[in-house]
Design a protein around this motif. Structure first.
Motif, PDB file in Angstrom:
ATOM      1  N   UNK A 104       0.823  -1.207   0.000  1.00 48.93           N
ATOM      2  CA  UNK A 104       0.000   0.000   0.000  1.00 48.93           C
ATOM      3  C   UNK A 104       0.858   1.259   0.000  1.00 48.93           C
ATOM      4  N   UNK A 107       3.262   1.876  -3.090  1.00 46.37           N
ATOM      5  CA  UNK A 107       2.543   2.290  -4.288  1.00 46.37           C
ATOM      6  C   UNK A 107       2.064   3.734  -4.174  1.00 46.37           C
ATOM      7  N   UNK A 108       1.455   4.076  -3.030  1.00 41.79           N
ATOM      8  CA  UNK A 108       0.799   5.370  -2.929  1.00 41.79           C
ATOM      9  C   UNK A 108       1.714   6.467  -2.414  1.00 41.79           C
ATOM     10  N   UNK A 111       5.149   5.964  -4.947  1.00 41.20           N
ATOM     11  CA  UNK A 111       4.710   5.928  -6.352  1.00 41.20           C
ATOM     12  C   UNK A 111       5.388   4.811  -7.126  1.00 41.20           C
ATOM     13  N   UNK A 112       5.486   3.657  -6.490  1.00 39.68           N
ATOM     14  CA  UNK A 112       6.151   2.530  -7.135  1.00 39.68           C
ATOM     15  C   UNK A 112       5.150   1.799  -8.026  1.00 39.68           C
ATOM     16  N   UNK A 113       5.569   1.311  -9.192  1.00 39.71           N
ATOM     17  CA  UNK A 113       4.675   0.482  -9.995  1.00 39.71           C
ATOM     18  C   UNK A 113       4.343  -0.806  -9.265  1.00 39.71           C
ATOM     19  N   UNK A 114       3.173  -1.354  -9.528  1.00 40.70           N
ATOM     20  CA  UNK A 114       2.660  -2.459  -8.735  1.00 40.70           C
ATOM     21  C   UNK A 114       3.585  -3.663  -8.770  1.00 40.70           C
TER      22      UNK A 114
ATOM     23  N   UNK C 209      -0.649   0.864 -11.887  1.00 47.72           N
ATOM     24  CA  UNK C 209       0.050  -0.373 -11.577  1.00 47.72           C
ATOM     25  C   UNK C 209       1.348  -0.470 -12.340  1.00 47.72           C
ATOM     26  N   UNK C 210       1.345   0.074 -13.557  1.00 44.42           N
ATOM     27  CA  UNK C 210       2.551  -0.059 -14.375  1.00 44.42           C
ATOM     28  C   UNK C 210       3.612   0.952 -13.985  1.00 44.42           C
ATOM     29  N   UNK C 211       3.203   2.196 -13.800  1.00 38.98           N
ATOM     30  CA  UNK C 211       4.217   3.215 -13.594  1.00 38.98           C
ATOM     31  C   UNK C 211       4.215   3.796 -12.194  1.00 38.98           C
ATOM     32  N   UNK C 212       3.171   3.579 -11.425  1.00 44.56           N
ATOM     33  CA  UNK C 212       3.141   4.133 -10.083  1.00 44.56           C
ATOM     34  C   UNK C 212       2.507   5.504 -10.000  1.00 44.56           C
TER      35      UNK C 212
END
Lengths: 245, 373, 393
Positions: A104, A107-108, A111-114, C209-212
């Motif tokens: 969580x 990502x938020x 700002x990491x890609x999933x 999901x791809x880049x954040x």
């Protein structure tokens, strides 16, 4: 990079008119492992909660990793990104899976890609030795497993400092060891740790310094052998005699 | 650098910095903690101040306090028309009850109050007898006093009843009938016998799913159809029947909540002691369930009290109904008359319901403290 | 006799005393009792109806109504039959209920959040509002709003006019939209907008999901719902015209009028139900333990994100059940319309009942309608609870 991880300079805090932290002066070096102990109500939890601004101090200065903590929101956010916290009651998010709990924040906030976040989370879940629970919900795990997930969740933000607020106090005795083992491993990897706990065995094994707090003040601190072997303050002696039978 | 440290002298216990605790600190934290918050405080204070002042101004400062008819209240810039209230108030309480007999509703009320007060106080004992008196004996006494016909009391038709008297009669009778029925339904719903269980569920869901207005219409219009030719039920009784059936469904749910809250171990202990299922329920589970349900039951009573206003739609004059009717009186036709009437109505209802809800809160807290024993 | 045989014989005789038989007997008695009661009631009813010359059955629905209603969404006049009158009433109930639910939810959310505010004044004003509204009967509040709405409104001749809209004691008179032949394309437009909006949010999620990086698309979605229907309407030549009201001395002809009864009922229902919704919102948010928001904060989540990702999903689980219950209450409370003359289902039904005496049929219709709404709501609630249950051991 500054050598001092956390600095308390003349810190005082009040809850209403109750003077809960008195004249706290403390320097924590990078990579140092500190155990804080003391009777309940002595302000130990409040002290570490001031580090990530879960509590506000009214007097004095607190400097974390070179950033001074005050009302500046940006500073607080920066500090919280670099400081991880593990709570007594785990505080896992029950509506998310174990994996989602861990990904969580990356990502938020980062700002990491999933995909990257998932890989990161699996790495840390392996480190705390429960990768197979990744898709379960917290409610399906035992207390010890939940706390280990909480540790992994905090680690996923790759913090520089880890705070532990009585991490084993809410656990059944047979699960305390698995969590302490995880913390020992963490310590051996050079993480700066501040741990509030009653587990003196852990302190002896891992701590660089043990701090005794009473009534909002730091009463005594020393290396573990000196602290346990030769407590110099009367109150320290009293406390140790009560918890080490 | 040595890391060893021992405190030589205690740091002094000081009071918090000025402006962070005490009155000033409270103000800062709760009202003015940020710019946005401060603006909000100012705005809200202005709004509340304006509203409060308007009400005070209308009710007291500009209010007309003496007079005999609309002339007093129809003056320019008049506020509340209080003479209207002074004249009509007895009627609002007693309806069209003959003035000479008004001691009878008063007596009925006093007896009820005298019996109710010890019931509400937790410390006073003999609750079971008290409850029995209130639920069984008192309604009969009160009804006799109000309706008359026996013991030399003159008969007063229910059509003459009105105002607060009707409100209290309907609400209290509603509770008196709906409580035992609700308990039976709740027990029926828990039953293992499928027919009884489905019948109870159907009955409960039926009354809970339809508006009270339709229930009142139903009672008013359909009940006469159901009764054999000679028998007639007067208007007030029909409304009470409808209201009681309606309330019993909600009562059933409240009691069910209480039954579920009683620990399963209680039933098991009772059975283990050799009591039959029925005895266990009656003597062990039910008393505890009822005690736990009291806050909800008071809530239902508050709801009933408010819902009595709906009897207006079947032409029964309760407190609100009679105030509304009184507004048509041309003797008092003035711009502020209706406002005054509604204001007094709102005040009275608010005082009653607020007091009851505080009592419910009080019992709830006591239950929590007692650990739901 | 052997021990086993004795035991068997004893156990067999005890079956007759067993609870099972008693249970069956009890149920049998209940069924018989209910059957006898219903039979008796039916006999009485038949006799009473015969003596009043009322024919049972639903045929009366096709008779001419002969009465007007002050407001109707569907075209209706006194020449239509009773069934249509009931239909008009039903849609009026739906109208005031749906709009009431929306308004009550918005207001309830605001009041609930105010109640939780750290600002002492805000919190206590919200508490005061809730106590005031909950302790005064809804009917009284309705009368008060009716009076408050009606009193300041001028006569039709002196109506306040803004553009083609007029406010008078007849209500809010607006141009009535007349939908032409292909106007149903607007629904196609809404459908397309819904699909587009869904695709947009999916694309946004994939991107994140791809880049954040995350992009705010809420506003864009709303714009879609406005743009597409308009586009489609324009494409078929804009088949919407308006019937402009013409002001006379005593009223308006043409156009459509939202009667003051509607506005008063809407206001009363919304404000009343909002208080209960506020309490549900407050209970829901308070049910989420403080540790959750602390953990979220400790992880670096900003307050807005923490609320959206951690607190609100958990709070909604607690809020939704009582919320749907309040929605149902609002719908049932709309029946108070009969007290001020707003022609809802109960109001029109009551008029029909008075005219025809067909009490049983009318009451049955009421019950069927309201019970269906009730069952729908409970069904939804059960589905929601089952789907969002927190997974535990």
């Amino acid at each position: 990079m500054p050598q001092t991880a956390v600095q308390f300079i003349g810190v005082n805090k009040w809850f209403g008119s109750f003077h809960v932290l008195r004249d706290i002066n403390l320097d924590v070096a990078q990579g140092e492992r500190i155990v804080i102990c003391g009777p309940s109500g002595s302000g130990k939890s409040t002290l570490i909660r001031c580090i990530n601004r879960l509590e506000q101090h009214q007097e004095g200065r607190i400097i974390v990793d070179g950033i001074e903590i005050n009302d500046d929101v940006k500073a607080i956010e920066e500090v919280r990104r670099d400081v991880g916290m593990v709570f007594q009651h785990f505080n896992l998010f029950p509506h998310l899976t174990v994996l989602e709990n861990c990904t969580l924040a990356p990502i938020w906030v980062r700002k990491m890609p999933k995909r990257e976040a998932d890989a990161l989370a699996m790495k840390f879940l392996e480190r705390v030795r429960i990768p197979e629970q990744a898709h379960k919900y917290p409610g399906q795990l035992s207390g010890g497993q939940q706390q280990r997930v909480a540790i992994a969740r905090a680690l996923c933000m790759t913090p520089k400092i880890m705070l532990f607020d009585e991490p084993t106090s809410a656990l059944d005795p047979e699960m305390v060891k698995e969590v302490l083992d995880t913390m020992v491993t963490l310590a051996s990897e050079g993480m700066t740790m501040l741990v509030v706990t009653h587990e003196m065995g852990f302190a002896r094994q891992v701590a660089d310094r043990v701090i005794f707090m009473d009534q909002g003040q730091i009463v005594e601190m020393n290396a573990p052998e000196a602290f346990f072997g030769n407590p110099r303050n009367e109150r320290t002696r009293l406390f140790l005699s009560q918890i080490l039978r | 650098m040595s890391i060893a440290y021992v405190r030589e002298r205690d740091a002094p216990l000081r009071p918090p910095p000025a402006g962070t605790a005490g009155a000033l600190g409270w103000l800062r934290e709760n009202l003015f903690s940020s710019l946005g918050n401060s603006l909000l405080t100012v705005l809200l204070a202005l709004v509340i101040g304006y509203l409060g002042w308007s009400v005070l101004d209308w009710a007291v400062l500009r209010g007309v306090w003496t007079g005999v008819d609309r002339a007093a209240c129809a003056i320019d810039n008049a506020g509340a028309c209080w003479p209207f209230v002074w004249e009509k108030f007895p009627q609002w309480i007693f309806g069209f009850y003959p003035i000479a007999e008004r001691w009878r509703p008063v007596t009925a009320f006093l007896i009820g109050a005298a019996a109710l007060v010890p019931m509400l106080m937790p410390g006073v004992g003999a609750k079971k007898w008290n409850a029995l008196f209130l639920l069984v004996v008192y309604p009969v006494i009160a009804f006799e006093l109000l309706a008359g016909g026996l013991f030399g009391l003159s008969e007063v038709e229910t059509t003459s009843w009105g105002g607060l008297t009707v409100t209290l009669v309907v609400a209290i009778t509603g509770i008196v009938f709906s409580l035992p029925l609700g308990i039976l339904l709740a027990l029926g719903r828990q039953s293992e016998l499928p027919i009884i269980r489905s019948a109870s569920i159907a009955f409960i869901e039926l009354w809970r799913g339809v508006p009270l207005v339709t229930v009142l219409f139903m009672a008013s219009v359909m009940l006469p159809l159901f009764l054999p030719n000679g028998v007639s039920l007067d208007k007030l009784m029909r409304a009470i029947v409808g209201l009681s059936l309606f309330a019993s469904a909600y009562m059933a749910e409240a009691v069910r909540g209480g039954l579920q809250a009683v620990a399963k171990g209680q039933t098991e202990a009772g059975l283990a002691l050799g009591l039959s299922r029925w005895q266990t329920t009656r003597k062990i589970v039910l008393p505890q369930a009822l005690r736990i349900s009291i806050p909800n039951i008071v809530g239902i009573f508050i709801g009933l009290f408010k819902d009595t206003t709906l009897v207006l739609v079947v032409s029964i004059y309760d407190f609100l109904g009679i105030i509304n009717a009184g507004l048509q009186d041309s003797k008092w036709a003035a711009p502020q008359t209706a406002n005054t009437g509604y204001f007094v109505a709102a005040l009275v209802y608010f005082i009653f319901c607020f007091a009851m809800s505080r009592y419910a809160l009080f019992t709830e807290r006591r239950l929590e403290q007692m650990g739901r024993r | 006799m052997s021990f086993e045989a004795t035991a068997r014989r004893q156990s067999r005789s005890s079956i007759w005393n067993s609870g099972r038989l008693r249970g069956i007997a009890l149920q049998g008695l209940l069924v018989l009792g209910l059957a006898a009661l219903f039979y008796d009631l039916a006999l009485n009813t038949a006799a009473n109806m015969a003596s009043r010359h009322i024919v049972s059955g639903f045929d009366f629905l096709w008779r001419k109504a002969g009465f007007e209603v002050s407001f109707s969404l569907i075209p209706y006049s006194g020449e239509d039959n009773y069934a249509r009158a009931l239909m008009a009433g039903f849609f009026n109930t739906l109208l005031v209920s749906v709009i009431g639910i929306v308004l009550a939810s918005l207001l309830g959310l605001v009041i609930g959040l105010m109640r939780l505010s750290r600002n002492w004044l805000a919190s206590h004003i919200a508490a005061g509002y809730i106590e005031l509204v909950r302790n005064i009967p809804l009917l009284l509040q309705l009368f008060i709003w009716y009076r408050l709405v009606l009193t300041p409104l001028p006569q039709a001749a002196d109506a306040i006019t803004v553009g083609s809209a007029s406010l008078s004691n007849k209500g809010l008179t607006l141009p009535a939209p007349i939908f032409g032949h292909d106007a149903w394309m607007v629904w196609v437009g809404f459908l397309v907008a819904a699909v587009a909006s869904w695709m947009l949010s999916r694309w946004r999620r994939r991107q994140q999901e791809a880049t954040g990086k995350s992009m705010p698309t809420g506003v864009l979605s709303v714009l879609l719902f406005v743009a597409f229907p308009l586009l489609f309407l324009a494409a078929v030549g804009w088949p919407v015209s308006f019937d402009y009201p013409v002001k006379g001395n005593f009223g308006f002809s043409g156009g459509m009028t939202l009667v003051p009864e509607f506005m008063a009922l809407l206001l009363a229902l919304s404000i009343y139900t909002a208080a209960f919704i506020a309490e549900a919102v407050r209970a829901g948010i308070m049910a989420v333990s403080k540790g959750q928001s602390e953990a979220a904060a400790a992880l670096g989540l900003k307050p807005g994100l923490a609320m959206r990702l951690v607190v609100l999903p958990q709070a909604l689980r607690v809020i939704i059940p009582p919320l749907t219950s309040q929605y149902l209450n609002l719908t049932k409370n709309s029946s108070l319309a009969v007290a001020i003359g707003y022609p809802d289902l109960v109001s029109t039904g009551g008029t029909i009942l008075g005219q025809t005496g067909q009490a049983i049929e009318v009451v049955t219709i009421w019950m069927v309608v309201y019970l269906s709404l009730s069952l729908l709501t409970s069904g939804f609630m059960n589905w929601f609870n089952a789907r969002h249950r927190l997974v535990g051991r």
